[in-house]
Write an enzyme that holds these catalytic residues in place. Structure first.
Site, short mmCIF file in Angstrom:
data_model
loop_
_atom_site.label_atom_id
_atom_site.label_comp_id
_atom_site.label_asym_id
_atom_site.label_seq_id
_atom_site.Cartn_x
_atom_site.Cartn_y
_atom_site.Cartn_z
N ARG A 231 0.86 -1.19 0.00
CA ARG A 231 0.00 0.00 0.00
C ARG A 231 0.90 1.23 0.00
O ARG A 231 1.91 1.27 0.71
CB ARG A 231 -0.91 0.03 1.25
CG ARG A 231 -2.10 -0.90 1.19
CD ARG A 231 -3.12 -0.51 0.11
NE ARG A 231 -4.25 -1.43 0.09
CZ ARG A 231 -4.36 -2.51 -0.69
NH1 ARG A 231 -3.40 -2.79 -1.54
NH2 ARG A 231 -5.44 -3.26 -0.65
N ASP A 255 4.31 -0.23 -7.09
CA ASP A 255 3.02 -0.59 -7.70
C ASP A 255 1.90 0.20 -7.05
O ASP A 255 0.76 0.16 -7.53
CB ASP A 255 2.76 -2.10 -7.53
CG ASP A 255 1.50 -2.54 -8.27
OD1 ASP A 255 1.37 -2.19 -9.46
OD2 ASP A 255 0.63 -3.20 -7.66
N GLU A 260 -2.72 7.60 -4.72
CA GLU A 260 -3.11 6.98 -5.99
C GLU A 260 -4.62 7.07 -6.28
O GLU A 260 -5.05 6.95 -7.43
CB GLU A 260 -2.69 5.50 -6.01
CG GLU A 260 -3.53 4.60 -5.10
CD GLU A 260 -3.13 3.13 -5.15
OE1 GLU A 260 -1.93 2.85 -5.11
OE2 GLU A 260 -4.04 2.28 -5.22
N HIS A 292 -0.91 -0.08 -9.63
CA HIS A 292 -1.62 -1.05 -8.77
C HIS A 292 -2.12 -2.23 -9.60
O HIS A 292 -3.30 -2.58 -9.57
CB HIS A 292 -2.79 -0.35 -8.04
CG HIS A 292 -3.14 -1.02 -6.75
ND1 HIS A 292 -3.45 -0.33 -5.61
CD2 HIS A 292 -3.25 -2.33 -6.41
CE1 HIS A 292 -3.73 -1.17 -4.63
NE2 HIS A 292 -3.61 -2.40 -5.11
P1 NAI Z 1 -1.38 -11.32 5.02
O1 NAI Z 1 -2.41 -10.86 5.98
O2 NAI Z 1 -1.33 -12.76 4.64
O3 NAI Z 1 0.07 -10.91 5.56
C1 NAI Z 1 0.35 -9.66 6.12
C2 NAI Z 1 1.51 -9.85 7.08
O4 NAI Z 1 1.88 -8.56 7.56
C3 NAI Z 1 1.17 -10.73 8.27
O5 NAI Z 1 2.15 -11.73 8.46
C4 NAI Z 1 1.14 -9.75 9.44
O6 NAI Z 1 1.56 -10.33 10.65
C5 NAI Z 1 2.14 -8.71 8.96
N1 NAI Z 1 2.01 -7.45 9.69
C6 NAI Z 1 0.91 -6.91 10.25
N2 NAI Z 1 1.23 -5.76 10.88
C7 NAI Z 1 2.55 -5.58 10.69
C8 NAI Z 1 3.48 -4.58 11.10
N3 NAI Z 1 3.09 -3.53 11.86
N4 NAI Z 1 4.77 -4.71 10.73
C9 NAI Z 1 5.18 -5.77 9.99
N5 NAI Z 1 4.36 -6.76 9.60
C10 NAI Z 1 3.06 -6.65 9.93
O7 NAI Z 1 -1.57 -10.40 3.73
P2 NAI Z 1 -1.08 -10.69 2.25
O8 NAI Z 1 -2.15 -11.41 1.51
O9 NAI Z 1 0.28 -11.26 2.26
O10 NAI Z 1 -1.06 -9.20 1.65
C11 NAI Z 1 -0.15 -8.24 2.12
C12 NAI Z 1 -0.56 -6.88 1.59
O11 NAI Z 1 -0.41 -6.84 0.17
C13 NAI Z 1 -2.06 -6.52 1.82
O12 NAI Z 1 -2.27 -5.96 3.10
C14 NAI Z 1 -2.33 -5.53 0.72
O13 NAI Z 1 -2.15 -4.24 1.24
C15 NAI Z 1 -1.26 -5.83 -0.34
N6 NAI Z 1 -1.83 -6.28 -1.61
C16 NAI Z 1 -1.52 -5.58 -2.74
C17 NAI Z 1 -2.02 -5.98 -3.96
C18 NAI Z 1 -1.66 -5.27 -5.24
O14 NAI Z 1 -2.29 -5.50 -6.27
N7 NAI Z 1 -0.64 -4.43 -5.24
C19 NAI Z 1 -2.94 -7.11 -4.06
C20 NAI Z 1 -3.15 -7.82 -2.81
C21 NAI Z 1 -2.63 -7.38 -1.63
#
Ligand code: NAI
Length: 345
Positions: A231, A255, A260, A292
């Site tokens: 993000r 990305d 945005e 994105h």
């Molecule tokens: P997920 O929920 O599986 O993993 C997120 C990880 O971040 C977890 O292990 C969590 O413990 C950790 N986390 C939470 N708070 C934290 C902090 N303060 N410091 C460090 N780590 C922390 O989520 P997933 O599926 O891996 O997605 C991650 C991110 O990718 C999403 O939140 C979303 O913002 C982004 N995303 C972007 C996309 C795009 O098209 N560019 C598409 C899908 C997701």
């Protein structure tokens, strides 16, 4: 028949969702416009709204949805930082698509990284003009470099596996480290200090907002490559630009961008961009911006549509219980009802 108001609909959304529309169970009304206080009225007489990452789902919008009798906000994304889940609690249920293709995002992060450090974007433009010079295209090997991964959830872990395939040393930081994962967790400070490349895969929360700021960049290695497919607001863009101008940051692969919402996903090629920060970033030879698109694969779109439809249906059947419902209490050990297979409220 469940009526769904579908905001910010793009051609690829219509293609993947239309196969579910007009069935006896559900119908979609597609709107090009984003959801916000001015457009919420379009949701009148709908049972559900389907929204994406740049729709505005704040308290005012939620109150209107509640007033119109909308029962459920179905995000067709994993991230939900654009939804005021606290304001929605007790009024409108919120569901999301927690995973649709973590591979799509992790692979895009690596694609951006390779493009940047091997200057593929420059070579592509040059050879189209029959310019076969190699000057200025020198890259560096990923093998043996240290990559720091912030956030080791679904996407972060796949990115780690990909990096291992390149023979990279991987270190990681997560606020909730995964037990017995074999991941080499370090403190954030150490990650900043040791990494040649930093890739962001954590959600945007009040704690992670601007986690890459001036003081973080100060701690990093000279020439560090920063990859953000998570993000935009994880990075303080002004601080990043300053780091690039000072030659501290070697390259940035973005990305996502913190401002945005009114820019990405649209063709603005005939317009003057009123965002000086983004214009300046794009003008840098060592910055690559994609709008994105990390999620945008056929597999992901198929899975997003399938899960979103399932999420909406499960609200109206199955006692309203949906595994993908979320609320502000998610993750709280004593208050989260999801583990007990109950509705959030
Ligand atoms: P997920 O929920 O599986 O993993 C997120 C990880 O971040 C977890 O292990 C969590 O413990 C950790 N986390 C939470 N708070 C934290 C902090 N303060 N410091 C460090 N780590 C922390 O989520 P997933 O599926 O891996 O997605 C991650 C991110 O990718 C999403 O939140 C979303 O913002 C982004 N995303 C972007 C996309 C795009 O098209 N560019 C598409 C899908 C997701």
């Amino acid at each position: 028949m469940i009526k769904v108001a579908f905001y910010d609909a793009k051609e690829y959304d219509r293609t993947s969702f239309e196969r579910y529309s007009g069935s006896e169970e559900m119908t979609f009304k597609f709107f090009d416009t984003k959801l916000n206080e001015d457009t919420v009225e379009l949701a009148k007489e709908s049972d559900a709204v389907c929204v994406f990452v740049n729709d505005t789902v704040n308290a005012a919008v939620i109150d209107k949805l509640y007033e119109y009798g909308v029962k459920i906000i179905a995000l067709r994304s994993a991230g939900y930082n654009n939804v005021d889940v606290q304001a929605a609690f007790g009024k409108v249920h919120v569901v999301h698509v927690p995973a649709y293709s973590p591979y799509a995002v992790a692979e895009h992060a690596m694609a951006l990284l390779l493009t940047s450090i091997r200057r593929i974007h420059k070579a592509y433009n040059r050879t189209r003009e029959f310019n076969f010079s190699l000057n200025g295209l020198t890259g560096f090997d990923l093998h043996s470099k240290t990559v720091g991964v912030i956030g080791t959830g679904k996407i972060g872990r796949i990115f780690i596996d990909i990096c291992h395939g390149f023979g990279m040393k991987v270190i990681a930081y997560d606020a909730y480290p995964a037990k017995d994962s074999g991941i080499d967790y370090v403190s954030l400070e150490e990650l900043f200090k040791e990494s040649d490349i930093i890739s962001l895969h954590c959600p945007l929360t009040p704690e992670t907002n601007h986690m890459i700021d001036e003081s973080a960049i100060d701690k990093m290695k000279k020439g560090v490559v920063i990859v953000n497919t998570s993000r935009g607001a994880l990075i303080d863009t002004e601080a990043l630009l300053k780091g690039i101008k000072a030659r501290k940051v070697g390259a940035a692969c973005l990305d996502v961008y913190e401002e945005e919402a009114d820019i990405f996903f649209e063709d603005r090629s005939g317009h003057i961009l009123n965002d000086d920060l983004l214009s300046r970033l794009i003008s840098m030879p060592n910055v690559i911006v994609t709008s994105h698109q990390a999620f945008l694969t056929q597999e992901a779109l198929y899975n997003i549509a399938e899960t979103t439809v399932k999420n909406i249906k499960s609200y109206f059947t199955n006692d309203g219980i949906c595994d993908n419902e979320l609320c502000y209490r998610c993750g709280s050990i004593d208050k989260c009802k999801k583990d007990r297979k109950e509705r959030c409220f």
